[in-house]
Design a protein around this motif. Structure first.
Motif, mmCIF file in Angstrom:
data_model
loop_
_atom_site.group_PDB
_atom_site.id
_atom_site.type_symbol
_atom_site.label_atom_id
_atom_site.label_comp_id
_atom_site.label_asym_id
_atom_site.label_seq_id
_atom_site.Cartn_x
_atom_site.Cartn_y
_atom_site.Cartn_z
ATOM 1 N N ASP A 101 0.864 -1.183 0.000
ATOM 2 C CA ASP A 101 0.000 0.000 0.000
ATOM 3 C C ASP A 101 0.893 1.222 0.000
ATOM 4 O OD1 ASP A 101 -2.428 -1.352 0.099
ATOM 5 O OD2 ASP A 101 -2.479 -1.378 2.293
ATOM 6 N N MET A 102 0.448 2.283 -0.644
ATOM 7 C CA MET A 102 1.192 3.538 -0.618
ATOM 8 C C MET A 102 0.524 4.457 0.400
ATOM 9 S SD MET A 102 3.587 2.891 -2.633
ATOM 10 C CE MET A 102 4.431 4.440 -2.813
ATOM 11 N N PHE A 103 1.327 5.027 1.305
ATOM 12 C CA PHE A 103 0.812 5.936 2.326
ATOM 13 C C PHE A 103 1.728 7.148 2.366
ATOM 14 C CE2 PHE A 103 0.765 7.390 6.788
ATOM 15 C CZ PHE A 103 -0.575 7.724 6.886
ATOM 16 N N LYS A 104 1.184 8.307 1.965
ATOM 17 C CA LYS A 104 1.956 9.553 1.915
ATOM 18 C C LYS A 104 3.246 9.383 1.114
ATOM 19 C CE LYS A 104 0.105 11.468 6.174
ATOM 20 N NZ LYS A 104 0.355 11.896 7.535
ATOM 21 N N GLY A 105 3.161 8.667 0.000
ATOM 22 C CA GLY A 105 4.307 8.520 -0.887
ATOM 23 C C GLY A 105 5.307 7.442 -0.510
ATOM 24 N N SER A 106 5.065 6.721 0.584
ATOM 25 C CA SER A 106 6.001 5.667 0.979
ATOM 26 C C SER A 106 5.299 4.308 0.997
ATOM 27 C CB SER A 106 6.619 5.965 2.346
ATOM 28 O OG SER A 106 5.626 5.910 3.339
ATOM 29 N N MET A 107 6.099 3.238 0.869
ATOM 30 C CA MET A 107 5.535 1.886 0.814
ATOM 31 C C MET A 107 5.232 1.351 2.209
ATOM 32 S SD MET A 107 7.520 -0.179 -2.194
ATOM 33 C CE MET A 107 9.038 -0.412 -1.314
ATOM 34 N N ASN B 26 15.851 0.798 4.909
ATOM 35 C CA ASN B 26 14.423 0.914 5.190
ATOM 36 C C ASN B 26 13.689 1.368 3.934
ATOM 37 O OD1 ASN B 26 11.841 1.454 6.121
ATOM 38 N ND2 ASN B 26 12.558 2.290 8.062
ATOM 39 N N LEU B 27 12.922 0.456 3.328
ATOM 40 C CA LEU B 27 12.197 0.769 2.099
ATOM 41 C C LEU B 27 11.047 1.747 2.320
ATOM 42 C CD1 LEU B 27 13.767 -1.840 1.241
ATOM 43 C CD2 LEU B 27 11.869 -2.261 -0.288
ATOM 44 N N SER B 28 10.561 1.869 3.559
ATOM 45 C CA SER B 28 9.463 2.798 3.831
ATOM 46 C C SER B 28 9.941 4.243 3.923
ATOM 47 C CB SER B 28 8.748 2.407 5.121
ATOM 48 O OG SER B 28 8.084 1.184 4.934
ATOM 49 N N LEU B 29 11.249 4.469 3.973
ATOM 50 C CA LEU B 29 11.767 5.837 4.004
ATOM 51 C C LEU B 29 11.960 6.407 2.596
ATOM 52 C CD1 LEU B 29 14.396 5.618 6.885
ATOM 53 C CD2 LEU B 29 12.062 6.491 6.970
ATOM 54 N N VAL B 30 11.861 5.547 1.575
ATOM 55 C CA VAL B 30 11.998 6.005 0.190
ATOM 56 C C VAL B 30 10.669 6.604 -0.248
ATOM 57 C CG1 VAL B 30 12.499 5.303 -2.181
ATOM 58 C CG2 VAL B 30 13.663 4.177 -0.280
ATOM 59 N N GLU B 31 10.702 7.862 -0.717
ATOM 60 C CA GLU B 31 9.475 8.516 -1.172
ATOM 61 C C GLU B 31 9.299 8.301 -2.657
ATOM 62 O OE1 GLU B 31 8.036 12.466 -0.291
ATOM 63 O OE2 GLU B 31 9.013 12.325 1.656
ATOM 64 N N TYR B 32 8.084 7.940 -3.046
ATOM 65 C CA TYR B 32 7.752 7.723 -4.447
ATOM 66 C C TYR B 32 6.762 8.798 -4.892
ATOM 67 C CZ TYR B 32 9.909 3.141 -4.097
ATOM 68 O OH TYR B 32 10.814 2.128 -3.926
ATOM 69 N N GLU B 33 6.815 9.116 -6.166
ATOM 70 C CA GLU B 33 5.905 10.100 -6.727
ATOM 71 C C GLU B 33 5.254 9.488 -7.962
ATOM 72 O OE1 GLU B 33 6.111 14.615 -8.557
ATOM 73 O OE2 GLU B 33 7.767 13.853 -7.362
ATOM 74 N N LEU B 34 3.938 9.639 -8.068
ATOM 75 C CA LEU B 34 3.216 9.104 -9.218
ATOM 76 C C LEU B 34 3.395 10.067 -10.397
ATOM 77 C CD1 LEU B 34 1.303 6.927 -10.294
ATOM 78 C CD2 LEU B 34 -0.582 8.375 -9.570
ATOM 79 N N VAL B 35 3.946 9.566 -11.478
ATOM 80 C CA VAL B 35 4.190 10.384 -12.667
ATOM 81 C C VAL B 35 3.386 9.823 -13.830
ATOM 82 C CG1 VAL B 35 5.946 11.215 -14.284
ATOM 83 C CG2 VAL B 35 6.530 10.911 -11.879
ATOM 84 N N ASN B 36 2.557 10.663 -14.441
ATOM 85 C CA ASN B 36 1.792 10.238 -15.604
ATOM 86 C C ASN B 36 2.605 10.479 -16.865
ATOM 87 O OD1 ASN B 36 -0.496 9.476 -14.138
ATOM 88 N ND2 ASN B 36 -1.242 11.583 -14.087
ATOM 89 N N VAL B 37 2.764 9.449 -17.669
ATOM 90 C CA VAL B 37 3.526 9.554 -18.896
ATOM 91 C C VAL B 37 2.542 9.639 -20.066
ATOM 92 C CG1 VAL B 37 5.221 8.455 -20.389
ATOM 93 C CG2 VAL B 37 5.426 8.250 -17.910
ATOM 94 N N VAL B 38 2.627 10.714 -20.846
ATOM 95 C CA VAL B 38 1.761 10.897 -21.994
ATOM 96 C C VAL B 38 2.496 10.411 -23.235
ATOM 97 C CG1 VAL B 38 0.434 12.543 -23.363
ATOM 98 C CG2 VAL B 38 0.684 12.875 -20.888
ATOM 99 N N GLU B 39 1.930 9.392 -23.894
ATOM 100 C CA GLU B 39 2.561 8.864 -25.104
ATOM 101 C C GLU B 39 1.948 9.552 -26.315
ATOM 102 O OE1 GLU B 39 2.921 4.702 -25.499
ATOM 103 O OE2 GLU B 39 3.324 4.399 -23.365
ATOM 104 N N GLU B 40 2.792 9.928 -27.267
ATOM 105 C CA GLU B 40 2.306 10.629 -28.456
ATOM 106 C C GLU B 40 2.125 9.687 -29.614
ATOM 107 O OE1 GLU B 40 4.826 13.982 -29.246
ATOM 108 O OE2 GLU B 40 4.883 14.472 -27.122
#
Length: 137
Positions: free
Chosen positions: A92-98, A123-137
């Motif tokens: 689960d993602m919570f505030k950007g962390s796993m 600690n993998l929960s300290l790594v922050e992830y960001e959701l990035v939308n990739v637009v394909e042309e």
């Protein structure tokens, strides 16, 4: 006419450092490093009062650690120093962390103490992830 039951598959055990955001179906053997109750409240749910309990536990193996969110009956099993087998766990993602979680489709089992030392500096929960939308042309 008897139907043959499909044979049970052997579980493929994953290591903590192989976990990625948005994945599920993991089976892990982990040790509980630390456990902290974060929510405990009663719900008037019909004739009996049911407790809703959530604990955040730091669990890990020889490759790293991650925060495991234990809910209700799982809270009793996660004592520091105990070894658990988490079956059908998901990220689960919570505030950007796993966060690792086991819902109603999975199982948490207490097992014999494992013979590995937990690598607490990864600690993998300290790594922050960001959701990035990739637009394909």
């Amino acid at each position: 006419m008897a139907e043959a039951k499909p044979a049970m598959r052997k579980p493929v055990f994953t290591k903590v450092d192989q976990l990625r955001p948005g994945t599920s179906g993991h089976t892990l053997t982990v040790k509980v490093v630390d456990s902290k109750m974060v929510l405990q409240k009663g719900r008037p749910d019909g004739p009996q009062m049911r407790q809703m309990r959530i604990a955040e536990c730091l669990v890990g193996d020889e490759t790293g650690v991650i925060v495991f969110t234990a809910r209700n009956d799982q809270v009793n099993m996660v004592k520091p120093g105990s070894t658990l087998i988490l079956r059908n766990a998901k990220i689960d993602m919570f505030k950007g962390s796993m966060r690792l979680a086991v819902d109603k489709w999975g199982r948490v089992e207490v097992t014999e103490p494992a013979d590995f030392t937990v690598k607490e500096d990864n600690n993998l929960s300290l790594v922050e992830y960001e959701l990035v939308n990739v637009v394909e042309e």
